[in-house]
Design a protein around this motif. Sequence first.
Motif, PDB file in Angstrom:
ATOM      1  N   VAL A  62       0.856  -1.196   0.000  1.00  0.00           N
ATOM      2  CA  VAL A  62       0.000   0.000   0.000  1.00  0.00           C
ATOM      3  C   VAL A  62       0.891   1.245   0.000  1.00  0.00           C
ATOM      4  O   VAL A  62       1.802   1.368   0.831  1.00  0.00           O
ATOM      5  N   GLY A  63       0.662   2.134  -0.931  1.00  0.00           N
ATOM      6  CA  GLY A  63       1.391   3.406  -0.963  1.00  0.00           C
ATOM      7  C   GLY A  63       2.705   3.348  -1.728  1.00  0.00           C
ATOM      8  O   GLY A  63       3.328   4.384  -1.981  1.00  0.00           O
ATOM      9  N   ALA A  64       3.168   2.161  -2.111  1.00  0.00           N
ATOM     10  CA  ALA A  64       4.456   2.078  -2.800  1.00  0.00           C
ATOM     11  C   ALA A  64       4.395   2.733  -4.180  1.00  0.00           C
ATOM     12  O   ALA A  64       5.285   3.487  -4.568  1.00  0.00           O
ATOM     13  N   LYS A  65       3.296   2.490  -4.895  1.00  0.00           N
ATOM     14  CA  LYS A  65       3.179   3.064  -6.245  1.00  0.00           C
ATOM     15  C   LYS A  65       3.155   4.595  -6.171  1.00  0.00           C
ATOM     16  O   LYS A  65       3.678   5.271  -7.048  1.00  0.00           O
ATOM     17  N   ASP A  66       2.526   5.124  -5.081  1.00  0.00           N
ATOM     18  CA  ASP A  66       2.495   6.587  -4.930  1.00  0.00           C
ATOM     19  C   ASP A  66       3.906   7.138  -4.794  1.00  0.00           C
ATOM     20  O   ASP A  66       4.244   8.168  -5.364  1.00  0.00           O
ATOM     21  N   MET A  67       4.725   6.417  -4.019  1.00  0.00           N
ATOM     22  CA  MET A  67       6.075   6.913  -3.829  1.00  0.00           C
ATOM     23  C   MET A  67       6.894   6.791  -5.123  1.00  0.00           C
ATOM     24  O   MET A  67       7.639   7.699  -5.491  1.00  0.00           O
ATOM     25  N   ILE A  68       6.708   5.653  -5.832  1.00  0.00           N
ATOM     26  CA  ILE A  68       7.438   5.461  -7.083  1.00  0.00           C
ATOM     27  C   ILE A  68       7.086   6.566  -8.080  1.00  0.00           C
ATOM     28  O   ILE A  68       7.926   7.053  -8.813  1.00  0.00           O
ATOM     29  N   ARG A  69       5.796   7.002  -8.060  1.00  0.00           N
ATOM     30  CA  ARG A  69       5.374   8.040  -9.010  1.00  0.00           C
ATOM     31  C   ARG A  69       5.534   9.434  -8.417  1.00  0.00           C
ATOM     32  O   ARG A  69       4.930  10.394  -8.906  1.00  0.00           O
ATOM     33  N   ASN A  70       6.308   9.525  -7.336  1.00  0.00           N
ATOM     34  CA  ASN A  70       6.630  10.822  -6.746  1.00  0.00           C
ATOM     35  C   ASN A  70       5.413  11.555  -6.169  1.00  0.00           C
ATOM     36  O   ASN A  70       5.360  12.771  -6.159  1.00  0.00           O
ATOM     37  N   ARG A  71       4.417  10.790  -5.697  1.00  0.00           N
ATOM     38  CA  ARG A  71       3.253  11.440  -5.100  1.00  0.00           C
ATOM     39  C   ARG A  71       3.237  11.287  -3.585  1.00  0.00           C
ATOM     40  O   ARG A  71       2.301  11.720  -2.935  1.00  0.00           O
ATOM     41  N   ALA A  72       4.264  10.635  -3.042  1.00  0.00           N
ATOM     42  CA  ALA A  72       4.314  10.462  -1.588  1.00  0.00           C
ATOM     43  C   ALA A  72       5.763  10.417  -1.151  1.00  0.00           C
ATOM     44  O   ALA A  72       6.655  10.069  -1.925  1.00  0.00           O
ATOM     45  N   LYS A  73       6.013  10.793   0.087  1.00  0.00           N
ATOM     46  CA  LYS A  73       7.376  10.845   0.594  1.00  0.00           C
ATOM     47  C   LYS A  73       7.760   9.537   1.287  1.00  0.00           C
ATOM     48  O   LYS A  73       8.925   9.326   1.615  1.00  0.00           O
ATOM     49  N   GLU A  74       6.776   8.724   1.580  1.00  0.00           N
ATOM     50  CA  GLU A  74       7.090   7.439   2.196  1.00  0.00           C
ATOM     51  C   GLU A  74       6.082   6.392   1.730  1.00  0.00           C
ATOM     52  O   GLU A  74       5.079   6.717   1.102  1.00  0.00           O
ATOM     53  N   ILE A  75       6.377   5.126   2.043  1.00  0.00           N
ATOM     54  CA  ILE A  75       5.436   4.063   1.709  1.00  0.00           C
ATOM     55  C   ILE A  75       4.546   3.855   2.933  1.00  0.00           C
ATOM     56  O   ILE A  75       5.005   3.363   3.966  1.00  0.00           O
ATOM     57  N   SER A  76       3.273   4.251   2.794  1.00  0.00           N
ATOM     58  CA  SER A  76       2.409   4.234   3.977  1.00  0.00           C
ATOM     59  C   SER A  76       2.158   2.816   4.479  1.00  0.00           C
ATOM     60  O   SER A  76       1.881   2.603   5.659  1.00  0.00           O
TER      61      SER A  76
END
Lengths: 549, 312
Positions: A161-175
């Motif tokens: 959960v949240g890894a794809k967001d971080m890979i696409r630069n939309r999050a600072k961590e993997i939630s």
Amino acid sequence: MNEKKLLIGLGAVVGVLVLAVIGVTAVVIARGGGGGSGSNASDPKSSAAGPRVQGELRLPGDDPLTLDPALVTDVSSATYIVELFGGLVMLDKDLKIQPDIAKEWTISPDGLKYTFKLRDDVTFSQSGRRVTATDFKYSMERAANPQTDSPTADTYLGDIVGAKDMIRNRAKEISGIKVIDDTTLEITIDAPKPYFLAKLTYPTAFVVNKDQIDKDRRNWTRKPDGTGPFKLSEWKIGERVVLVPNEKYHADPKPNLKRVTYNLAGGSVLTQYENGEIDLAGVGVNDIDRIRDKSEKLNKEFIEKPELTTSYLAFNTRQPPFDDPKVRQAFGMAIDKQRIVDVVLKKIVPPAEGILPPGMPSYNTAIKGLGFDPARAKQLLQESKYQGRLPRVVLTLSGQGQNVGPTVEAMLEMWKANLGVEVEVEQVETATFFQDVNRGKYQMWELGWAADYPDPENFLDIHFFSESRQNSTQYNNPEVDKLLLQARTERDNEKRFQIYNQVERILVQDAAWVPLFYGSAPLLVKPYVKGFQTTGLVVPILRYVSVEK
Amino acid sequence: MSGALPFIIRRLLAAIPVLFLVSAATFALGRFAPGDPVTVRTGGKVSPERVEAIRESLGLNDPVPVQYLRYMGKFLRGDFGESYRRQGREVSEIIFPKMWVSAQLNVIPFFLAYLIGVPLGIYSALKRGSWQDPAITSILLFLSAVPTVVWIPMLVYVFVLRLDLIPTVGWNGIFSTSIILPIFVLTIGSFAGVARVVRISMIQVMGEDFIRTAHAKGLRSSTVVSRHILRNSLLVLANGIIASLFSLYAGSLFVELGFGIPGIGREMFEAISGRDYDLFMALTMIGAISFILANLVLDIIYTIIDPRIRYA
């Protein structure tokens, strides 16, 4: 007369020089060639051709392109990385998932939450610092960080959960990664995916040392500080890689070798093996007859083991003439794989039936290929919407040089004889080939797939799910899609594998791929090397090996 | 020698546009060739989306002229960039050790080729018309016709596997036994060529009028040969030397592959097929610069060997 004098003079000069060269050579030979000098002077013991150390294993090897676990995609680099680094879980030599730094784990009833309990006695091999749950969160987030440019983060960590967001630069961590305490790590994934654990055995999820990377972001992989059974002692580009055991390695069995030297310089591997310069060598198709001969002394040192690879013929299912399944089937049925294996490949590999190679979970011997049936093939071609009149057909191959392999020659011959179709061959340089396969530019091509982790999902879902990015045949079958989706979340492995069997049967009949051969790795191993085996996947194998010499 | 300095300066200035053309052409050829380092490295195992993201972050999606200017800016400051293939490695730390290995490997065959080839060529030329000349020429033709890739397995079979005299592979510096076979193969490949060139240019010069004059005015044969014929044939030889000096730089791919020597020939081969742009750019540029310099030196040597040639 004077001309003669000049000639005698010249002759004398040459004679002296030749003698001098022979003399120097003789001296060097007499000294055993140990003495080095010049810039490449090095400890003769550590050189590829130097005397071996007690308990040393000497292997042929390729230069690692990288030793960063987040960046690796090629098998040769991964071979070193799995020995130098480790993760939560790992594969043993039978490809079973085993605890590595995580000593145990629990999965929540809904299959989404993995709680890993870490060992408290694991340290980084070079710095000696203890590894905690925070290091894992850091390492996976580093891999997912767009600045790391990891080519594999989305494949191996994308389920978190949240890894794809971080890979696409939309999050600072993997939630989805939570550090509960030093020895407890909680990972939440986006759907109950039974193959998730298998993905964590790939280097992308391995633990790296933040302190080391922060200190020298560019050069840290020159002395990687991992948790694997071995440490890097030397890496000279194009010459050798030397590994020494990590004395503090935590898992059993612990490394037994004194050192491992990989010779990267190339040359004929079989010659080096016969000459006692290396302890292990792959055997090519040209030497296989000799090695298989029972009277040959090397025959006793010969082992053959399947690899988790399938080579196949792939069709672009959107382009004529292969948009008609009947044409694809006809092309498959016109190939006599057994004959190619017997005659051309000298039985070095087995002919493939289904898509999954033996050794893969859910591999099922009951799944049969299209079979060799020239009459039916011809009939299918007539029944197809092209009614036997095909447009120009081109088979694209990756590779350079004028010679297409004898395997391809044989297939071309068989299509001509059994279908009356002249297939043209186009050879494309590797760099171009992969790009254009992804872009769907070719009609028909030959390629192989090697498993990344031991789960059928790694073959079937990524190549044949209609929306998969690696579906290069552009195969689109709603029934297959439905089954694949079902398999993704089926938690009972037996049922899951049954679904995959069903998918495989449909795929073989539908012939987007014609599986050609399964992989095999014929290998020579010196009798004093114990415990070595080939594994089909890259696993930390060296800790099982010992050298009794 | 008075005109030497302006001549050198003029030639060096003329080299600038040449280098510009070479660099721009090499750069463009690399970038416009299909495929790119990221695709090669990831070999079909990675999703196209990731490949695209990595290309973007490496700057490979920028317009080619922009990439070229960026590269040349770094190059002029002495920064050869980073390898695309061997991630995290500087180009300079990869190529210089390998160039040094290739140079060492080729230096002995280079001298041997001339030490054996020149006298043989002279002998053969002087013996024209008798049986020695065709005998030598045919043997030389045979030796230079056998390709390296045939020599290597033959020699390895005899000396390594059967006689067990020498270890097969590896590089342990120039003073080790493993260098003997590579040197032998490289020398065989080149001394025959040297001998043939010397022989032909000698024969050419021997037919000139001034040689007849020299003989006619009563000079001893040895004086005619050493002072007139040899000196005039040297011009051709000097040209050949520069060309074979180049092999010190370019390496020798097959020998390096066959004997497992970590030289530059193999690196260049891998760099091109792996689309390691910055690496082959650096090799091309260094090659072009040394070629220009070598030719300049050659032109100066010409004026020393042959006073008829002036700086122009």
